[in-house]
Motif scaffolding. Structure first.
Motif, short mmCIF file in Angstrom:
data_model
loop_
_atom_site.label_atom_id
_atom_site.label_comp_id
_atom_site.label_asym_id
_atom_site.label_seq_id
_atom_site.Cartn_x
_atom_site.Cartn_y
_atom_site.Cartn_z
N LYS A 183 0.84 -1.19 0.00
CA LYS A 183 0.00 0.00 0.00
C LYS A 183 0.88 1.25 0.00
O LYS A 183 2.05 1.21 0.35
N GLY A 184 0.29 2.37 -0.41
CA GLY A 184 1.00 3.63 -0.34
C GLY A 184 1.97 3.90 -1.46
O GLY A 184 2.87 4.74 -1.33
N CYS A 185 1.81 3.20 -2.59
CA CYS A 185 2.73 3.41 -3.72
C CYS A 185 2.16 4.38 -4.76
O CYS A 185 2.81 4.61 -5.79
N GLY A 186 0.97 4.92 -4.52
CA GLY A 186 0.41 5.89 -5.44
C GLY A 186 -0.51 5.30 -6.49
O GLY A 186 -0.88 6.00 -7.45
N LYS A 187 -0.92 4.05 -6.32
CA LYS A 187 -1.76 3.40 -7.34
C LYS A 187 -3.11 4.09 -7.46
O LYS A 187 -3.58 4.37 -8.57
N SER A 188 -3.75 4.35 -6.34
CA SER A 188 -5.07 4.99 -6.38
C SER A 188 -4.99 6.42 -6.90
O SER A 188 -5.92 6.89 -7.56
N ARG A 189 -3.87 7.10 -6.62
CA ARG A 189 -3.73 8.46 -7.14
C ARG A 189 -3.62 8.46 -8.67
O ARG A 189 -4.13 9.37 -9.34
N VAL A 190 -2.98 7.45 -9.21
CA VAL A 190 -2.96 7.32 -10.67
C VAL A 190 -4.39 7.22 -11.21
O VAL A 190 -4.75 7.89 -12.18
N LEU A 191 -5.22 6.40 -10.57
CA LEU A 191 -6.61 6.29 -11.01
C LEU A 191 -7.36 7.61 -10.86
O LEU A 191 -8.23 7.93 -11.68
N ASP A 192 -7.05 8.37 -9.80
CA ASP A 192 -7.69 9.68 -9.63
C ASP A 192 -7.40 10.58 -10.83
O ASP A 192 -8.30 11.26 -11.35
N VAL A 193 -6.14 10.60 -11.26
CA VAL A 193 -5.76 11.44 -12.39
C VAL A 193 -6.40 10.92 -13.68
O VAL A 193 -6.89 11.70 -14.50
N LEU A 194 -6.42 9.60 -13.85
CA LEU A 194 -7.05 9.03 -15.03
C LEU A 194 -8.54 9.38 -15.08
O LEU A 194 -9.09 9.67 -16.15
N HIS A 195 -9.19 9.36 -13.93
CA HIS A 195 -10.63 9.62 -13.87
C HIS A 195 -10.98 10.98 -14.43
O HIS A 195 -12.07 11.16 -15.00
N GLU A 196 -10.08 11.93 -14.30
CA GLU A 196 -10.37 13.29 -14.75
C GLU A 196 -9.89 13.57 -16.16
O GLU A 196 -10.10 14.67 -16.68
#
Length: 434
Positions: free
Chosen positions: A92-105
């Protein structure tokens, strides 16, 4: 039958236009967009810079790949293959979900899901499919996934156009074909199944080092910037879908890797400038990295490498007793063999792992006159050359290759005498694992 089709039938549907490596590849833009050829390259530059501000990706090539993947989502109806983006990390904490956040927009028509019903996904995919963004994908494919089998099948089938899923639907219970074709980004801990990884551009995330800084992701200023880029991508690429459907770009890779990377290279060729060469360089670097990762993580390939090391440590003897080979493997502190199974690797496990390579133990008489089950070194030659070639070692001679090459036919009963010169007959390669 319902089709997952859209505008055009993909780049292989016609002879198309071959865009030369490094060409502008702008297509017929007359009256379709305010973007010029140079604007396409500049737009990708802007998108790449924006993504790089919010996430630390493992390499420049990975940043290029994510940029092109986002842009490719805006020409989905023109594509023959819908590449997956596998965003994986060891913890956890490697930035995977943040990548999806950027993709979402930034992607075309995003559909974010963590625990969505497969029935919902089946019904939202149509001629203009959404871009699926799946967080915590490791929970879908794990041993406790249970009722997620339909979603796993959808994600596998949706890589290629015209692979519908048939279901009984409606009050009349009629067989109905549901389209599955849609680009998908999946984020999870650890490797995803081979069937997904083999169809994906793989981004292997790591935790940020102390000196690596990113811009905090805040809706009040992050979303307007990313939405502006998304709208510019749509204005540039949506009118070019028919052009994209006719492009047959020169690819630096083959087979499924080419299928997966072709949409990204098409976007790069449409943009022109430095993007065609940058895209192909990223494609080569990242596919080669996955080959190395496969070699390092595939257990059977690891066993072949470790067996070669043991033979070398023993002076490349003609044969090693099964128990000696086992003991050397289990004693390797860096290997997985001491913890394999419940009590460590045993003779049955060893034979089972090597069987697909046409390698099996047989009785052998050693110099002291004693017989024992053993593995002949020449049985390994073909598998070593195919699956873990050692660049420091010369290629086997024609005679050695002939001795080591498995032949087609039925596996004979285990010999009762000394080991044969060559391996027992068996399949010419490992059985498919998926």
């Amino acid at each position: 039958m319902l089709r997952a089709g859209g505008e055009g039938n993909g780049p292989h549907a016609s002879a198309g236009t071959v865009v030369p490596d490094g060409g502008s590849g702008t297509g017929d833009r007359a009256g379709t967009s305010d973007e010029t050829a140079d604007d396409g390259a500049a737009l990708l530059d802007d998108l790449r810079a924006a993504i790089g501000r919010y996430v630390v990706l493992p390499s420049d090539e990975a940043l290029t790949a994510v940029t092109l993947w986002v842009a490719a989502s805006h020409i989905q109806p023109a594509l023959q293959h819908a590449p997956r983006l596998a965003v994986v990390g060891p913890t956890k904490g490697c930035g995977k979900s943040r990548v999806l956040d950027v993709l979402h927009e930034t992607v075309h028509q995003p559909m974010m899901t963590v625990n969505t019903s497969p029935a919902v996904v089946f019904r939202v995919i149509g001629k203009n499919p959404p871009t699926l963004l799946v967080d915590e994908a490791d929970t879908i494919f794990g041993p406790k996934a249970g009722d997620k089998e339909d979603l796993r099948g959808l994600l596998n089938a949706g890589h290629q156009r015209n692979r519908p899923a048939w279901r009984i639907s409606g009050p009349e219970h009629k067989p109905t074909a549901f389209p599955t074709f849609a680009m998908a980004a999946l984020a999870g801990i650890g490797n995803l199944p081979d069937t997904i990884m083999d169809r994906a551009v793989v981004i292997r995330m790591q935790k940020r080092k102390p000196g690596e800084r990113i811009t905090p992701f805040r809706s009040r200023y992050s979303l307007p910037e990313l939405h502006a880029l998304r709208d510019r991508l749509a204005a540039w690429l949506a009118p070019l879908r028919s052009t994209a459907a006719g492009l047959v770009p020169k690819m630096p890779v083959e087979d499924r890797a080419a299928d997966t990377w072709e949409p990204l290279v098409i976007v790069a060729d449409l943009a022109g400038g430095h993007w065609p060469s940058r895209a192909r360089a990223a494609c080569l670097a990242m596919t080669r990295n996955e080959v190395v990762q496969d070699e390092q993580t595939t257990l059977k390939t690891r066993l072949l490498r470790d067996a070669r090391r043991v033979f070398e440590q023993e002076g490349n003897k003609e044969a090693l007793r099964s128990q000696d080979l086992l003991a050397a493997l289990v004693q390797d502190a860096e290997g997985p063999w001491a913890e394999y199974g419940t009590k460590g690797l045993n003779a049955y496990h060893l034979a089972n792992l090597l069987r697909d390579f046409g390698i099996s133990p047989a009785n052998h008489r050693f110099e002291n006159g004693r017989q024992a089950k053993a593995y002949a070194r020449n049985q390994f030659f073909d598998a070593w050359a195919r699956y873990c070639p050692d660049p420091a070692q010369p290629a086997p001679t024609a005679d050695e290759a002939a001795l080591a090459r498995p032949t087609h036919g039925k596996m004979p009963a285990p010999p009762s005498g000394t080991l044969p010169i060559g391996p027992p007959s068996g399949p010419a390669g490992p059985k498919p694992t998926r």
